[in-house]
Design a protein around this motif. Structure first.
Motif, PDB file in Angstrom:
ATOM      1  N   UNK A   1       0.767  -1.128  -0.048  1.00 44.24           N
ATOM      2  CA  UNK A   1       0.081   0.097   0.083  1.00 44.24           C
ATOM      3  C   UNK A   1       0.848   1.261  -0.017  1.00 44.24           C
ATOM      4  N   UNK A   2       0.624   2.292  -0.868  1.00 41.67           N
ATOM      5  CA  UNK A   2       1.147   3.466  -0.909  1.00 41.67           C
ATOM      6  C   UNK A   2       0.884   4.590   0.082  1.00 41.67           C
ATOM      7  N   UNK A   3      -0.607   4.680   0.208  1.00 45.14           N
ATOM      8  CA  UNK A   3      -1.232   5.745   0.711  1.00 45.14           C
ATOM      9  C   UNK A   3      -2.155   5.032   1.746  1.00 45.14           C
ATOM     10  N   UNK A   4      -2.291   5.788   3.024  1.00 49.43           N
ATOM     11  CA  UNK A   4      -3.345   5.224   3.879  1.00 49.43           C
ATOM     12  C   UNK A   4      -3.667   6.505   4.675  1.00 49.43           C
ATOM     13  N   UNK A   5      -4.939   6.772   4.346  1.00 51.96           N
ATOM     14  CA  UNK A   5      -5.818   7.783   5.031  1.00 51.96           C
ATOM     15  C   UNK A   5      -6.680   7.426   6.341  1.00 51.96           C
ATOM     16  N   UNK A   6      -6.105   8.118   7.405  1.00 49.05           N
ATOM     17  CA  UNK A   6      -6.562   7.662   8.733  1.00 49.05           C
ATOM     18  C   UNK A   6      -6.879   8.968   9.705  1.00 49.05           C
ATOM     19  N   UNK A   7      -7.685   8.937  10.714  1.00 52.07           N
ATOM     20  CA  UNK A   7      -7.834  10.055  11.737  1.00 52.07           C
ATOM     21  C   UNK A   7      -8.513   9.658  12.764  1.00 52.07           C
ATOM     22  N   UNK A   8      -8.986  10.550  13.372  1.00 49.67           N
ATOM     23  CA  UNK A   8      -9.655  10.407  15.010  1.00 49.67           C
ATOM     24  C   UNK A   8     -10.997   9.867  14.612  1.00 49.67           C
ATOM     25  N   UNK A   9     -11.569  10.484  13.405  1.00 50.30           N
ATOM     26  CA  UNK A   9     -13.121  10.327  13.318  1.00 50.30           C
ATOM     27  C   UNK A   9     -12.988   8.950  12.324  1.00 50.30           C
TER      28      UNK A   9
END
Length: 195
Positions: free
Chosen positions: A134-142
């Protein structure tokens, strides 16, 4: 004294410190810290510049060369990382960040492009990985509303890849009153109206 016999600088002890004044202080304090432009250095090298001025300048050795800043372990035997600028005698071409290797992992070009895994990015963000990971992972608190959005700049026409607000599915589509169009070979083959 200078060539004309005028006083131009001083070297003197002061309160356990060694000071060089010419006319801005360079302080070697009794704790082993060096201050340039200040009289109370709190780190091994503490530099203070005038408001809006450059505090540290690193120069290349010659034309078409690099200007480096390196970070090593305490024994000076392992190179941890480097930051270097690359350019010509008249212009900068890129700023590069190296961690644990000799190849830049992050490159910012003078044209404003950012490369991750490539030192010649051809877009504002250009990623490359030689493996299939995987090249890009988008994550966050929500956890229920992470998204990647593409907009025309006015935020009136957005395409997004995002998690549904219930958190149980992924969603691909538009978030505004616009159709979703599928192309192959640069030609529209299917359209889902905004209905």
């Amino acid at each position: 004294y200078d060539a004309a016999g005028a006083e131009s600088g001083q070297v003197y002890p002061s309160g356990g410190d060694l000071r060089i004044y010419s006319p801005n202080d360079v302080i070697f304090n009794n704790g082993g810290n060096v201050g340039i432009g200040n009289t109370n250095p709190s780190r091994p090298l503490d530099i203070t510049a005038d408001s809006g001025a450059v505090a540290l300048k690193i120069r290349a050795r010659s034309a078409n060369d690099f200007a480096y800043m390196s970070f090593y372990n305490h024994q000076n035997t392992v190179l941890w990382s480097e930051i270097f600028a690359k350019g010509t005698s008249s212009a900068t071409t890129s700023l590069n960040f190296v961690v644990g290797s000799t190849t830049p992992q992050l490159t910012v070009t003078s044209g404003g492009n950012v490369g991750i895994g490539t030192n010649s990015p051809s877009a504002k963000l250009n990623t490359y990985n030689a493996t299939t990971s995987t090249q890009i992972i988008i994550s966050g608190g929500d956890a229920t509303n992470q998204r990647l959005e593409v907009t025309d700049g006015t935020v009136t026409n957005r395409f997004g890849i995002f998690g549904r607000t219930t958190g149980d599915a992924g969603v691909i589509g538009t978030q505004t009153n616009h159709p979703l169009i599928f192309n192959t070979n640069d030609s529209e083959k299917m359209r889902i109206s905004s209905g």
